[in-house]
Design a protein around this motif. Structure first.
Motif, PDB file in Angstrom:
ATOM      1  N   LYS B  42      26.838 -14.832 101.447  1.00  0.00           N
ATOM      2  CA  LYS B  42      26.912 -13.968 100.259  1.00  0.00           C
ATOM      3  C   LYS B  42      28.266 -13.273 100.152  1.00  0.00           C
ATOM      4  CE  LYS B  42      23.446 -11.425 101.699  1.00  0.00           C
ATOM      5  NZ  LYS B  42      23.270 -12.010 103.041  1.00  0.00           N
ATOM      6  N   SER B  43      28.690 -12.643 101.247  1.00  0.00           N
ATOM      7  CA  SER B  43      29.982 -11.941 101.213  1.00  0.00           C
ATOM      8  C   SER B  43      31.119 -12.920 100.963  1.00  0.00           C
ATOM      9  CB  SER B  43      30.239 -11.221 102.540  1.00  0.00           C
ATOM     10  OG  SER B  43      29.257 -10.259 102.762  1.00  0.00           O
ATOM     11  N   THR B  44      31.056 -14.052 101.620  1.00  0.00           N
ATOM     12  CA  THR B  44      32.110 -15.044 101.461  1.00  0.00           C
ATOM     13  C   THR B  44      32.237 -15.462 100.001  1.00  0.00           C
ATOM     14  OG1 THR B  44      31.608 -15.828 103.688  1.00  0.00           O
ATOM     15  CG2 THR B  44      32.950 -17.271 102.301  1.00  0.00           C
ATOM     16  N   PHE B 162      30.072  -6.038  94.079  1.00  0.00           N
ATOM     17  CA  PHE B 162      29.591  -5.049  95.049  1.00  0.00           C
ATOM     18  C   PHE B 162      29.027  -5.786  96.249  1.00  0.00           C
ATOM     19  CE2 PHE B 162      29.176  -3.281  90.837  1.00  0.00           C
ATOM     20  CZ  PHE B 162      29.548  -1.948  90.954  1.00  0.00           C
ATOM     21  N   ASP B 163      29.515  -5.469  97.443  1.00  0.00           N
ATOM     22  CA  ASP B 163      29.003  -6.139  98.640  1.00  0.00           C
ATOM     23  C   ASP B 163      28.230  -5.147  99.507  1.00  0.00           C
ATOM     24  OD1 ASP B 163      28.382  -7.839 100.650  1.00  0.00           O
ATOM     25  OD2 ASP B 163      30.449  -8.304 101.236  1.00  0.00           O
ATOM     26  N   GLU B 164      26.932  -5.153  99.360  1.00  0.00           N
ATOM     27  CA  GLU B 164      26.052  -4.279 100.158  1.00  0.00           C
ATOM     28  C   GLU B 164      26.553  -2.847 100.194  1.00  0.00           C
ATOM     29  OE1 GLU B 164      24.237  -5.649 103.637  1.00  0.00           O
ATOM     30  OE2 GLU B 164      24.757  -7.751 103.334  1.00  0.00           O
ATOM     31  N   VAL B 165      26.804  -2.305  99.017  1.00  0.00           N
ATOM     32  CA  VAL B 165      27.494  -1.016  98.962  1.00  0.00           C
ATOM     33  C   VAL B 165      26.627   0.153  99.407  1.00  0.00           C
ATOM     34  CG1 VAL B 165      29.131  -1.725  97.201  1.00  0.00           C
ATOM     35  CG2 VAL B 165      26.947  -0.726  96.514  1.00  0.00           C
TER      36      VAL B 165
HETATM   37 MG   LIG Z   1      27.744  -9.840 103.978  1.00  0.00          MG
END
Ligand SMILES: [Mg+2]
Ligand SMILES: Nc1ncnc2c1ncn2[C@@H]1O[C@H](COP(=O)(O)OP(=O)(O)O)[C@@H](O)[C@H]1O
Lengths: 222, 243
Positions: B42-44, B162-165
Motif C-alpha cells: 500500500k505505501s509503495t 495519506f499513508d496511515e496518518v
Molecule cells: Mg505502509
C-alpha cells in the motif's frame, strides 16, 4: 621564593598584540576555508560518485592520521620546489584549512546523517529543490546537532595555530619565543602566553554559546 | 480522463516484487481508501504516485502526464500532489507558520505578505489558527498531523495522499484528524488514503481498494464490498478489522 617580574615584558606589548592578531587571522581564515571544504566533503561523502567519495575519504584519513606539524612543513617547503612560493602566513592558512577541513568534513557528515531521511522526503514532496531542502530543512537542525563538536574542533584549531611558529609565521607562540629570547624571562613570557591563549578560548566559547542560544531557539525532545 | 491512472505497475526491491501489476483509476473528487495487510504494498503504491519510488514497468499518469523521478516538471508535479505520512514529518526548527508557508514562498506561490494570510486560512481549516507561533514539539500528535495536512493544503494540491496518518496517534487524537479529512472530502478534494479506519473507508470513501500480496485484490463501492466481499482474503481481513 622565585623572583617573578613581568615588567620587562611590557615593552613588548605590541609584539604580543600582533601575535594575537595573527593567531586570530590564522584561526578565522582556516575555519572559514575549512568549513567550505567540510561542506563539500560532507556532501560528497553522502552522495557523491564513488571515485570522489574515495578521494575525500583518503584526504580525511591522511590528514587525521599524520602530524599537523608535518602537514604545515610540506605545504611550506614543497611548493617552492615547483616554483610556487607561499609566505609563512599563507602556507599556514593553507595547511590549517586543509587540516580543519578534514575534521569538519567528518563532523558535518555526521550532522547531515543525524537528520532522518523522512525530513528530506517531506521537503521533496512539497516540490522543493534539493538545494532548498538541504539549506532550509536539513542544515539548521544538523548544525545544531554538531554545534558542540564544531566548537571544540574550533578550539583545537585555535590552539593548534601555534605550530605555524615552526615555519616562522609570527603568530602568538612565535612572538612569545622572540620575546623570550630578548628578555630571558621564560617563565613570565610563557605564563602570560598561556594566559592569553586561555582567555581567547574562553572568550570564543562564550561567544559560541551566545550565538548558539540565539540561533537555536526551537524546542527539542529529550 | 481520470486524475490518476495507474496502469499495470510493477515494482520490485531487488528480487522482492512488491507491486505485481497494479491498475487503478482515481477520478477527480473521488475518495479512494486502500486497505490490506501490512506488507501488501500500500505505501509503495502511494509513493509511486508522486515518484518517491521508481516503478519497474507500467505507467502512472497524473492529469494525463506520465509520472517518474526523471520526468520534466517533477517538482511542479509534486507541488500539485500533497502527501501526509504516519510520522507527521514537520520541520522541528520552524514555527507552525513557517512550516506551512515555506513551500508556497520558495515555489513562488505567494509572497511574504500573502504568506501570513495563507497560513491563517489553511490553519483555520484544520482548527489550529491559534498555533501560528508554536513549534511542532509543543503540539500534540493530533495537532502536528493537522499541521502536516495544512502544510499540503497551502500548496492548493489537486490530489492528496495519506499513508496511515492516524496510526501513530493516541486513540483519543484520531478523531480530530479524521474530522479534518472528512471536511476536505466534503469540499471536493481528491484523496487517496491508506488507512485502518474501517468506518472512514465505509462511510466517507467513494471507492474501496483491497490490496493483497502486491495486487489489487478487490475494488469497488465501499458499502457493497464490506457487505459482500468476493474473496476469502477480503472477508477475513474485514473480519479481523470489524469495528
Ligand atoms: Mg505502509
Ligand atoms: N525501501 C525498501 N527496500 C526493500 N524492501 C522494501 C522497501 N520498502 C518496502 N519494502 C518491502 O515491500 C513490501 C511492501 O511494503 P509496503 O508498501 O510498505 O507495504 P504496506 O504499506 O502495505 O505495509 C514489504 O515486504 C516491505 O518489506
Amino acid at each position: 621564593m622565585p623572583n617573578f617580574n613581568f615588567r620587562p615584558l611590557w615593552r613588548y606589548s605590541d609584539q604580543f598584540i600582533d601575535g594575537v592578531l595573527t593567531t586570530l587571522l590564522l584561526t578565522v581564515s582556516a575555519t572559514m576555508i575549512g568549513l567550505i571544504i567540510g561542506i563539500i566533503g560532507a556532501i560528497v561523502l553522502r552522495g557523491g560518485p564513488k571515485p570522489a567519495r574515495i578521494a575525500v575519504r583518503t584526504y580525511i584519513e591522511i590528514i587525521r592520521n599524520t602530524p599537523a606539524l608535518l602537514q604545515i612543513f610540506i605545504i611550506f617547503f614543497v611548493p617552492p620546489t615547483i616554483g610556487l612560493k607561499f609566505s609563512p602566513i599563507q602556507a599556514s592558512i593553507v595547511a590549517l584549512s586543509i587540516y580543519f577541513g578534514a575534521y569538519a568534513s567528518e563532523i558535518l557528515r555526521s550532522g547531515l546523517n543525524s537528520i532522518p531521511a523522512s525530513q528530506i522526503e517531506a521537503g521533496l514532496c512539497l516540490g522543493l529543490t534539493r538545494w532548498q531542502v538541504l539549506s532550509r530543512i536539513v542544515l539548521p537542525p544538523a548544525i545544531r546537532n554538531i554545534y558542540p563538536s564544531i566548537t571544540s574542533q574550533f578550539v583545537l584549531l585555535l590552539l593548534g595555530t601555534s605550530i605555524a611558529s615552526q615555519v616562522s609565521a609570527d603568530e602568538l607562540f612565535h612572538a612569545a619565543g622572540f620575546i623570550d629570547s630578548r628578555t630571558y624571562r621564560s617563565f613570565e613570557v610563557y605564563a602570560l602566553t598561556c594566559g592569553i591563549y586561555f582567555t581567547l578560548v574562553v572568550l570564543f566559547k562564550i561567544a559560541f554559546a551566545l550565538v548558539g542560544r540565539a540561533a537555536f531557539r526551537w524546542p527539542t525532545r529529550r | 480522463m481520470a486524475l490518476v491512472e495507474i496502469k499495470n505497475v510493477r515494482k520490485n526491491y531487488g528480487t522482492l516484487e512488491v507491486l505485481k501489476g497494479v491498475s487503478l483509476d482515481v477520478e477527480k473528487g473521488e475518495i479512494v481508501t486502500i486497505i490490506g495487510r501490512s506488507g501488501s504494498g500500500k505505501s509503495t503504491l502511494l509513493r509511486c504516485i508522486n515518484a518517491l519510488e521508481t516503478i519497474n514497468s507500467g505507467e502512472i499518469l497524473l492529469e494525463g502526464q506520465s509520472v517518474s523521478a526523471k520526468m520534466d516538471g517533477l517538482r511542479q508535479m509534486r507541488q500539485k500532489v500533497g502527501i501526509v505520512f504516519q510520522a507527521f514529518n514537520l520541520f522541528p526548527h520552524m514555527t507552525i507558520e513557517k512550516n506551512v508557508t515555506l513551500a508556497p514562498i520558495l515555489t513562488g506561490k505567494t509572497d511574504k505578505q500573502g504568506a501570513r494570510k495563507l497560513a491563517l486560512s489553511v490553519l483555520e481549516r484544520v482548527g489550529l489558527a491559534d498555533k501560528l507561533k508554536a513549534y511542532p514539539e509543543q503540539l500534540s500528535g493530533g495537532q502536528q498531523q493537522r499541521v502536516a495536512i495544512a502544510r499540503c493544503l497551502a500548496m492548493s494540491p489537486h490530489l492528496m495522499l495519506f499513508d496511515e496518518v492516524t496510526s501513530a496517534l493516541d486513540p483519543e487524537l484520531v478523531g480530530e484528524v479524521l474530522k479534518v479529512m472528512e471536511e476536505m472530502a466534503a469540499q471536493g478534494m481528491t484523496m487517496v488514503l491508506v488507512t485502518h479506519e474501517m468506518n472512514f473507508a465505509r462511510n466517507v470513501a467513494t471507492k474501496l481498494v483491497f490490496m493483497h500480496q502486491g495486487r489489487v485484490w478487490e475494488q469497488g463501492d465501499p458499502k457493497t464490498l464490506f457487505a459482500n466481499p468476493q474473496t476469502p482474503e477480503l472477508k477475513s481481513f474485514i473480519g479481523h478489522h470489524a469495528g
